[in-house]
Write a protein that holds these residues in place. Structure first.
Motif, mmCIF file in Angstrom:
data_model
loop_
_atom_site.group_PDB
_atom_site.id
_atom_site.type_symbol
_atom_site.label_atom_id
_atom_site.label_comp_id
_atom_site.label_asym_id
_atom_site.label_seq_id
_atom_site.Cartn_x
_atom_site.Cartn_y
_atom_site.Cartn_z
ATOM 1 N N TYR A 115 0.872 -1.174 0.000
ATOM 2 C CA TYR A 115 0.000 0.000 0.000
ATOM 3 C C TYR A 115 0.906 1.219 0.000
ATOM 4 N N GLY A 146 2.935 1.989 3.317
ATOM 5 C CA GLY A 146 2.712 3.346 3.798
ATOM 6 C C GLY A 146 2.719 4.326 2.654
ATOM 7 N N VAL A 147 2.298 5.539 2.977
ATOM 8 C CA VAL A 147 2.177 6.574 1.952
ATOM 9 C C VAL A 147 3.555 6.975 1.435
ATOM 10 N N GLU A 162 6.155 9.397 0.531
ATOM 11 C CA GLU A 162 6.241 10.726 1.142
ATOM 12 C C GLU A 162 6.602 11.849 0.178
ATOM 13 N N ARG A 216 -4.575 13.246 1.659
ATOM 14 C CA ARG A 216 -3.246 13.657 2.108
ATOM 15 C C ARG A 216 -3.270 14.954 2.920
ATOM 16 N N ARG A 238 -1.812 13.523 11.362
ATOM 17 C CA ARG A 238 -1.038 12.298 11.181
ATOM 18 C C ARG A 238 -0.331 12.278 9.830
ATOM 19 N N GLY A 239 -0.987 12.846 8.833
ATOM 20 C CA GLY A 239 -0.431 12.775 7.489
ATOM 21 C C GLY A 239 0.616 13.825 7.184
ATOM 22 N N LEU A 240 0.959 14.595 8.205
ATOM 23 C CA LEU A 240 1.897 15.684 7.979
ATOM 24 C C LEU A 240 3.290 15.144 7.693
ATOM 25 N N ILE A 241 3.887 15.613 6.621
ATOM 26 C CA ILE A 241 5.249 15.181 6.329
ATOM 27 C C ILE A 241 6.157 16.389 6.399
ATOM 28 N N ILE A 242 6.741 16.586 7.550
ATOM 29 C CA ILE A 242 7.775 17.599 7.687
ATOM 30 C C ILE A 242 8.885 16.961 8.493
ATOM 31 N N ILE A 258 6.816 10.158 9.515
ATOM 32 C CA ILE A 258 5.695 10.522 10.363
ATOM 33 C C ILE A 258 4.480 9.664 10.032
ATOM 34 N N ILE A 259 4.387 9.303 8.770
ATOM 35 C CA ILE A 259 3.285 8.419 8.407
ATOM 36 C C ILE A 259 3.706 7.008 8.745
ATOM 37 N N SER A 279 2.167 3.931 8.821
ATOM 38 C CA SER A 279 1.022 3.051 8.619
ATOM 39 C C SER A 279 1.352 1.609 8.978
#
Ligand code: FMN
Ligand code: SF4
Ligand code: FES
Lengths: 426, 912, 174
Positions: free
Chosen positions: B139, B187-188, B190, B820, B899-903, C5-6, C8
């Protein structure tokens, strides 16, 4: 004068010499020469003159290789020497002998080579499974540091060298010199494109020389006893001595230091004692798993790089694997193919996807499912995986036993098809 | 130039390139996988093998990989050589061993580089009859599907994602024929540029998730050359539609702008076009009643508005034509900008600077050539994402020059990277919080806006003593020296600032740095890139009078001086304090709003006219450089929605050409707009450019369940493009090509057939023209003007944070983008968190603001500063005071949260 | 940029032990680049834990600020990094050409039968993990295998039985 400079201190029945004893046996003389003012250029010239060829497999002249490293005062940048002690070539067991038998000899060789290219840092890239070598090397390095042969301002010469043992996390491809550099950098050990050669951009992008353990072990003798002495060691076209090994079903398998140019027969029938009773020689791989088969008719050839090349094989590591008449040649090649398929790094297509197919076909032959179509596919892969086709020399190495095996043991392949089983396992 | 011989024919080539690139530049067909036109060579796939001969007498030759061999003068090679051809067929055979052959159900089918190359290499029958290798799929988030079994291990994905785009969460794993390309765990993905994997992967491993759900073949997509409306970069795109829905959007090559790559906002942020919430009818709203307007009523309404001295409020997300027609309707005096007031000032300033001959506003491809960069507080990854990708290339110029010194050709990708290690060209980022480019920055200065601006002025002053210094720069003296020296030493320095930081001093400081550099360098203008946030911010800025700010418009309305107002595709609640907007709008007798989706502003309207989306009309937009581009209509909107300019023109039949020509001749600064229109002379016998491919088969299938007759194709009287597969071939002018296609090349890789040379311009050039004329140099340095708030005990200075997914109003209404997005948050330093007794993830209220926000503790924030992300309209940034204090909030974190924050600098585990 | 941070996968890094950290820090002095230390850290963690779990891998990535994906790519490339738990004794059984000629196939079958596991598996009692290894470089004394750090040469079925019971008794590497 000694005629076995590589193994003169080696006695497998006792631990290797400690530094005092090693020094007493002319050890570290070459480092003292450096302290007395022997210049890097002198060292390079002597090594060039010696005609030493790399013992890691490719047989490339060592001095020539060093000369590609940028020299001179305007190249103040970091340079590296890396010892290739990854020894994973099937049937090869010579570097282990040197490192476990006389670690100081390797260290002395490292100092000379590093000095010649002005590298202040050297890594020994050691096969992870060689735990005894690691222990012995580390102890010897500590001794050498304590005696001032390693570290800063070695014997007051102004030359600094740090020597580090790096143990590999395992994989045959790490022995390929550029893959090795990637492994040292903590990356996936895939080979790098050449050019640029490591001599120009190697470890962490810096000029780097990679030499085999045995190659480096030749250096102390050359510097201590001189080029003429080195040339006198052999009568053949190549200079110096070499470790030769024999494994397989011979009476006395082992590893010996012998002059280059010795007839194969003398090694096989003399030192190794010939075939075990009831067995006859079918063929042999002269220098490890990625060399071409040779036949009994070649026994009188000399163990020289060029001689063996003329007969369609390679001297490579000089460790011979012997095939007897009760062992299935198809099975033997199949075993090697499984090795190469598994050890492919997975970077280039022919090797990554070609070798597993070859392996599968051999598995089918073993199981009595061999057929003509697949035999043709094996033949096709000899070309397809050959030199220049793949990114590095791993797959071409695999085609050596494959191609020569298909040629010399044709009827064995055919019998597997006809008899629907391995004829050696009735 | 070098001469080489290929199959007996002599060619002039560039010896700095490799043989593969030069063969393709010459229009020859040579298959490849691992090579990519802008990622260079690694020699992994071995597909591009050719025969090379030592000299004319050499009859044997050796096989070489074209991509790994320089096109040196005198080289003699053969592509057709039997051994080379058969080797290439063998390579394909290998690659196909474990390939699933699931083409009929693979969304890549029909535009698959692997299909093309298989055919080209001549491998037909599968000899392999053993077990295939299979893999587990991962995923990867809402954008990308993973089907590893289709992988041919060309290594392009990781080379693109990690090496090119700076991603860190995709890697190659395992070894031999088990190599696997994926994340460490599901996972997403990034990277903000993950979508390009879809186009970089030569087969169907990484596919567009939204498209996959309901995919259609490339040949059944109706498409047209379009321009992304996600931000002010103006990337060129090809949206594809079928059966009334926009299915996907892919890159359209433009050598000056986006090249081969888009950002994920642009690629995935389009499906609001298909939204159920689209406005579909022109209506009059009376309380809760809504009444559809007939055409007579509409005409009356428009007349009423124009006769009553209505004022018009334009929009940076509306086209030039729509803004212009609104201006025509209400008159220039009554045409007000739809920017916030600060932004209005900043944009006017930027337009003025753009005309200064001391500066050059660089295109994306020029940005890639910069060898020293300073960014003054513009978070480019989130405001002009494609530009961030370009900056990631610019820092590699150091590596390329090192390689040149060592005689390593620049296309030897792995070797160049190995040689350079971590050495990069200087990139200095001044910001109030860590940004996504910090990993490639040589200096990152995290400071309060006041100090950042002082540093900016000080750098200019260091470069030229005539530039004014301003304020205390804290401990940064050494940095100022260093950065000034780096910029002066560079061959092509670049200064970047923009409007989204909301601090006009930084724009002034940026201009001063560039001017100081220019002063040193003499004639050559210096690259100064001043960013604006929206697709047509520049166009709107050029159309509106300087004094016609939104604030004035709202004042005028509030004062009762006007009774009617028209708002064009704009939600005023995103542009000014809600209270002020409310107060003004309540005074109006009639408010007409034109838009495509409901907004808080349409809710206040008495007349709402539904407008078409970017893919449903033809229009021009002006990007950050002042480059005007024409975007074509892809498909029809079947509701009553119309282009806004058309409504505003009284719903008269009129084509975009007339609009563009009028705008061009009537609006100051737009005189070159007319050049965007295709030259009618190019079009043979009045034929049009088809939007459908020559292989469009869907046409005969449309409604085949009802009627087997092919319905007549809709006529498009307004465009040079036709809703048809008939017409002149796109090959005639690649600049107007809907999607690229060439014999044997069905994938996007076919673009090479339309380029002058690989990575060069399209053969017929690109559409687009720079509007801004340089005027006489002013030469004047700017002064710092802003008064910074005094931060009292316990209060925090507000800076605004942007998010690539969420800060753009329209893309934020796309489904996958929504997955997102995060809720509004406030980023604060650990010290401030401690002082306020809050933990990461706490909800807090900001004084004066209704909506609570989530606390995000960031390690790289200056104390005393709060970086506030306002969400998708949840918080009105214009209602935020300059300083703020935190209060506890009783609300609980919503489902989305942060939760979805990517920094990179979040301190999740931090607790006071 | 590397901090994930993600999450999953729901997997979290574990805490590295002080001993592990000390060993990793030591390597930092030897290699000029943290990526090189990354591979060393995998070996160090394995030395302490027997294998490299996801939690360990993430811990190393966090400690050295290396991307977890990249570290995974490295960890799964090399065959002496174990990404699955192993038994108390890892048996590296050479199945390359010289050992093959000397009859290792028969011995292989014998070991599998005795331990009742296949290659790549761990015996139910957790005593042994059986892994094939390429040529161990002792071909003149083939067949050979390594158990833990000990090399056993000139193997026969009898010798293998002895070896197995030796380690079963917990006598381990000398
Ligand atoms: C697949 C492969 C494996 C190799 N393995 C080894 C090895 O284990 N030890 C070694 O010394 N050389 C090995 N080599 C050869 C090295 O690449 C390199 O040629 C050698 O280390 C150079 O040292 P030399 O010049 O001293 O011989 C290998 C080559 C290939 C292609
Ligand atoms: S031949 Fe190719 S796949 Fe095989 S080991 Fe070399 S580079 Fe890797
Ligand atoms: S394109 Fe040349 S090897 Fe892949």
């Amino acid at each position: 004068m000694v005629d076995n400079p590589l193994t003169k201190n080696i006695d497998r029945s006792r631990p290797p010499l400690e530094i005092a004893a090693y020094e007493a046996a002319d050890g570290y003389q070459s480092v003292r020469l450096i302290a007395k003012g022997l210049s890097p250029e002198d060292v390079l010239q002597q090594v060039k003159d010696s005609g030493l060829k790399g013992r890691g497999g490719a047989g490339f002249p060592t001095g020539l290789k060093w000369s590609f490293v940028p020299q001179g005062d305007d190249t103040q940048q970091q340079k590296y020497l890396v010892v290739n002690a990854d020894e994973m070539e099937p049937g090869t067991f010579k570097d282990r002998l040197l490192m476990e038998g006389d670690p100081h000899l390797l260290i002395e060789g490292v100092i000379i080579a590093a000095y010649a290219i002005r590298a202040s840092k050297a890594y020994i890239f050691l096969r992870g499974e060689y735990v005894a070598s690691e222990r012995l090397l580390r102890r010897a390095i500590d001794e050498a540091v304590a005696s001032g042969f390693l570290g800063n301002n070695i014997l007051g010469s102004g030359f600094d060298l740090e020597l580090i043992v790096h143990t590999s996390a395992g994989r045959y491809i790490c022995g390929e010199e550029t893959a090795l550099l990637n492994a040292l950098e903590g990356k996936r050990a895939i080979p790098r494109a050449k050019p640029p050669f490591p001599q120009v951009s190697g470890l962490w992008g810096k000029p780097t020389i990679v030499n085999n353990v045995e190659t480096l072990c030749n250096l102390p003798g050359i510097l201590t006893y001189g080029v003429d002495w080195y040339h006198s060691l052999t009568k053949g076209s190549d200079h110096g001595t070499k470790l030769f090994g024999v494994s397989g079903r011979v009476k006395n398998p082992g590893c010996w230091e012998l002059p280059l140019g010795l007839p194969i027969r003398e090694l096989l029938e003399g030192y190794a004692g010939g075939m075990q009773d009831g067995l006859a020689l079918r063929g042999f791989l002269p220098g490890g798993g990625s060399t071409d088969f040779m036949l009994p008719e070649h026994l009188d050839a000399a163990l020289d790089y060029d001689e063996i090349a003329k007969l369609g094989s390679r001297l490579a590591t000089g460790t011979m694997i012997v095939l007897d008449d009760k062992t299935c040649p198809v099975g033997m090649v199949g075993n090697l193919m499984k090795f190469f398929a598994k050890e492919s790094c997975g970077f280039c297509t022919p090797c990554r996807d070609g070798l597993p197919w070859v392996e599968e076909i051999f598995r089918d032959f073993e199981a009595g499912r061999g057929n003509e179509k697949d035999l043709q596919i094996l033949h096709d892969h000899v070309d397809y995986l050959g030199p220049g086709r793949t990114f590095c020399a791993l797959a071409p190495g695999a085609t050596a036993p494959l191609g020569s095996g298909l040629k010399y043991f044709k009827e064995d392949f055919e019998r597997h098809i006809k008899e629907r089983c391995c004829p050696y396992r009735h | 130039m070098a001469k080489i011989v290929i199959d007996g024919v002599s060619y002039e080539v560039d010896p700095a390139n490799n043989l593969l690139q030069e063969c393709l530049s010459q229009g020859l067909d040579l298959p490849y996988f691992c090579w990519h036109p802008c990622m260079g060579s690694v020699g992994a796939c071995r597909q591009c093998a050719v025969k090379q001969y030592r000299d004319a007498d050499d009859k044997d030759g050796i096989l070489v990989m074209a991509c790994m061999t320089p096109a040196s003068d005198g080289a003699i090679i053969s592509i057709e050589d039997a051994q080379a051809s058969s080797f290439r067929a063998d390579v394909i055979e290998s690659l196909m061993i474990s390939h699933p052959h699931d083409c009929p159900v693979c969304e890549e089918g029909g535009e698959c580089h692997l299909q093309d190359m298989t055919l080209m290499s001549g491998h037909n029958y599968r000899r392999y009859d053993k077990k295939k290798v299979t893999h587990r799929n991962q995923y990867l988030g809402p954008f990308i599907n993973h089907e590893m079994n289709r992988c041919i291990a060309c290594y392009r994905c990781v080379r693109y994602y990690d090496d090119y785009a700076g991603g860190t969460d995709l890697s190659v794993q395992a070894s031999h024929h088990h190599v696997y390309f994926g994340r460490q765990a599901d996972g997403v993905l990034e990277s903000e540029f993950s979508g390009n994997l879809v186009e970089v992967c030569p087969t169907g491993v990484f596919t567009d998730k939204g498209f996959s759900k309901h995919y259609t073949r490339k040949w059944d997509l109706q498409s047209a050359p379009s321009v992304c409306v996600g931000c002010a970069v103006g990337c060129n795109t090809t949206p594809g539609e079928r059966y009334g829905t926009l299915r996907r959007l892919v890159n359209r090559y433009n050598s000056e702008i986006n090249g081969y790559f888009l950002c994920d906002r642009g690629r995935f942020g389009f499906d609001y076009v298909n939204s159920e919430q689209r406005l579909t009818e022109p209506v009059r709203l009376l309380g809760s009643e809504s009444q559809t307007l007939s055409s007579e009523e509409l005409a009356e309404t428009l007349a009423e508005f124009s006769n009553s001295g209505a004022i018009g409020i334009g929009s940076p997300r509306a086209s030039n034509e729509s803004n212009f027609m609104l201006r025509c309707l209400v008159g220039q005096e009554n045409f007000y900008s739809g920017f916030s007031d600060t932004e209005h000032g900043a944009v006017q300033h930027i337009i003025e600077l753009a005309a200064d001959p001391a500066f050059h506003c660089p295109s994306i491809s020029e940005i890639e050539q910069a060898d020293a960069v300073i960014i003054l507080s513009e978070d480019v990854t989130n405001t002009a994402p494609r530009l961030a990708l370009a900056l990631r290339q610019s820092v590699r110029n150091k590596a390329l020059s090192l390689a040149e010194d060592c005689h390593i050709p620049r296309w030897q990708d792995a070797a160049v990277r190995e040689l350079a290690q971590q050495q990069r060209s200087p990139l200095c980022i001044l910001s109030s919080y860590a940004t996504r480019l910090d990993d490639v920055a040589s200096d990152t200065v995290i400071e309060t806006p006041r100090v950042l601006s002082a540093i900016g002025f000080a750098i200019a002053n260091k470069i030229s003593a005539t530039a004014p210094a301003a304020g205390a720069t804290g401990e940064h003296g050494e940095l100022i020296e260093r950065v000034a020296a780096q910029l002066m030493a560079a061959q092509r320095p670049l200064v970047i600032a923009g409007t989204t930081a909301g601090n006009t001093d930084l724009i002034a400081a940026a201009a001063n740095i560039a001017r100081a550099l220019q002063e040193n360098r003499g004639d050559t203008p210096v690259d100064l890139c001043l960013l604006v946030p929206e697709v047509n911010s520049m166009g709107l800025g050029m159309l509106v009078n300087q004094e016609n700010t939104l604030g004035r418009a709202l004042e005028k309305i509030s004062s009762g001086a006007v009774s009617h107002a028209v708002v064009l595709e704009n939600d005023l609640y995103r542009r000014a304090d809600s209270a002020v907007v409310d107060a003004a709008l309540s005074r109006l007798d009639n408010l007409m709003v034109l838009d495509l989706l409901d907004t808080p502003t349409t809710a206040k309207a008495s007349v709402v006219l539904p407008t078409t989306a970017f893919s449903e009309h033809e229009a021009t937009y002006v990007n950050y450089e002042g480059r005007a581009q024409l975007s074509f209509q892809v498909h029809r909107n079947h509701s009553a929605a119309k282009p806004a300019w058309r409504w505003l023109n009284g719903d008269q039949e009129c084509d975009v050409e007339t609009m563009v020509n009028r705008c061009s001749s009537e609006a100051r600064g737009f005189d070159k707009l007319g050049q965007l229109l295709p030259d009618p002379a190019e079009f043979v016998a009045g034929m049009k450019i088809p939007r459908q491919s020559q292989r469009y088969s869907g046409r005969t299938a449309i409604k085949a369940n009802l009627n087997v007759h092919e319905p007549k194709q809709a006529v498009d009287p307004e465009s040079i493009m036709a809703f048809s597969m008939e017409g002149i071939s796109a090959q005639t002018d690649a600049a107007f090509m809907a999607s690229s296609w060439a014999p044997q090349w069905n994938s996007n890789q076919s673009i090479s057939k339309f380029q002058e040379e690989i990575n060069g311009k399209l053969k017929q050039g690109h559409t687009g023209t720079l509007l801004i004329e340089k005027r006489a140099a002013s030469g004047a340095y700017l002064q710092a003007e802003r008064a910074y708030p005094d931060i009292s005990e316990g209060s925090l200075e507000v800076v605004l944070a942007q998010q690539i997914f969420g800060s753009d109003e329209l893309s934020a209404r796309s489904n996958s983008i929504q997955e997102r997005m995060t809720d509004p948050y406030i980023g604060i330093s650990p010290a401030d968190a401690r002082a306020h007794g809050v933990r990461h993830g706490d909800m807090v209220s900001l004084d004066g603001i209704d909506a609570p926000v989530i606390v995000c503790i960031r390690s790289k924030m200056p104390a005393g500063v709060a970086a506030i992300y306002c969400g998708d309209g949840e918080i009105n940034p214009h209602a935020l005071p300059e300083t703020i204090s935190l209060g506890k909030s009783e609300s609980t974190v919503g489902e989305r949260g942060i939760r979805g924050l990517i920094i990179s600098d979040v301190l999740e585990d931090y607790s006071p | 940029m590397n901090k994930q941070i993600i999450a999953s996968s729901g997997q979290r890094a574990r805490q590295l032990t002080a001993a592990e950290i000390a060993d990793i820090d030591h390597e930092m002095g030897i290699y000029p680049d943290k990526q090189a230390v990354g591979l060393e850290a995998l070996k160090i963690v394995q030395k302490h834990q027997g294998w490299v779990s996801d939690e360990s891998l993430l811990a190393i990535a966090g400690y050295l600020d290396l991307p977890a994906a990249e570290l995974e790519g490295v960890a799964t490339f090399f065959n002496l990094i174990y990404r699955q738990p192993v038994g108390r004794n890892v048996m590296l059984f050479c199945d390359s050409v010289s050992c093959w000629i000397m009859g290792c196939e028969g011995l292989k079958a014998h070991i599998k039968e005795t331990l009742d596991i296949d290659f790549g598996e761990t015996s139910p009692d957790g005593d042994f993990t059986l892994i094939p290894v390429p040529c161990l470089g002792d071909c003149d004394r083939a067949p050979v295998m390594m158990v833990g750090e000990d090399l056993h040469r000139n193997l026969t079925t009898e010798k293998i039985d002895e070896i197995i019971s030796h380690y079963r008794r917990g006598e381990g590497s000398e």
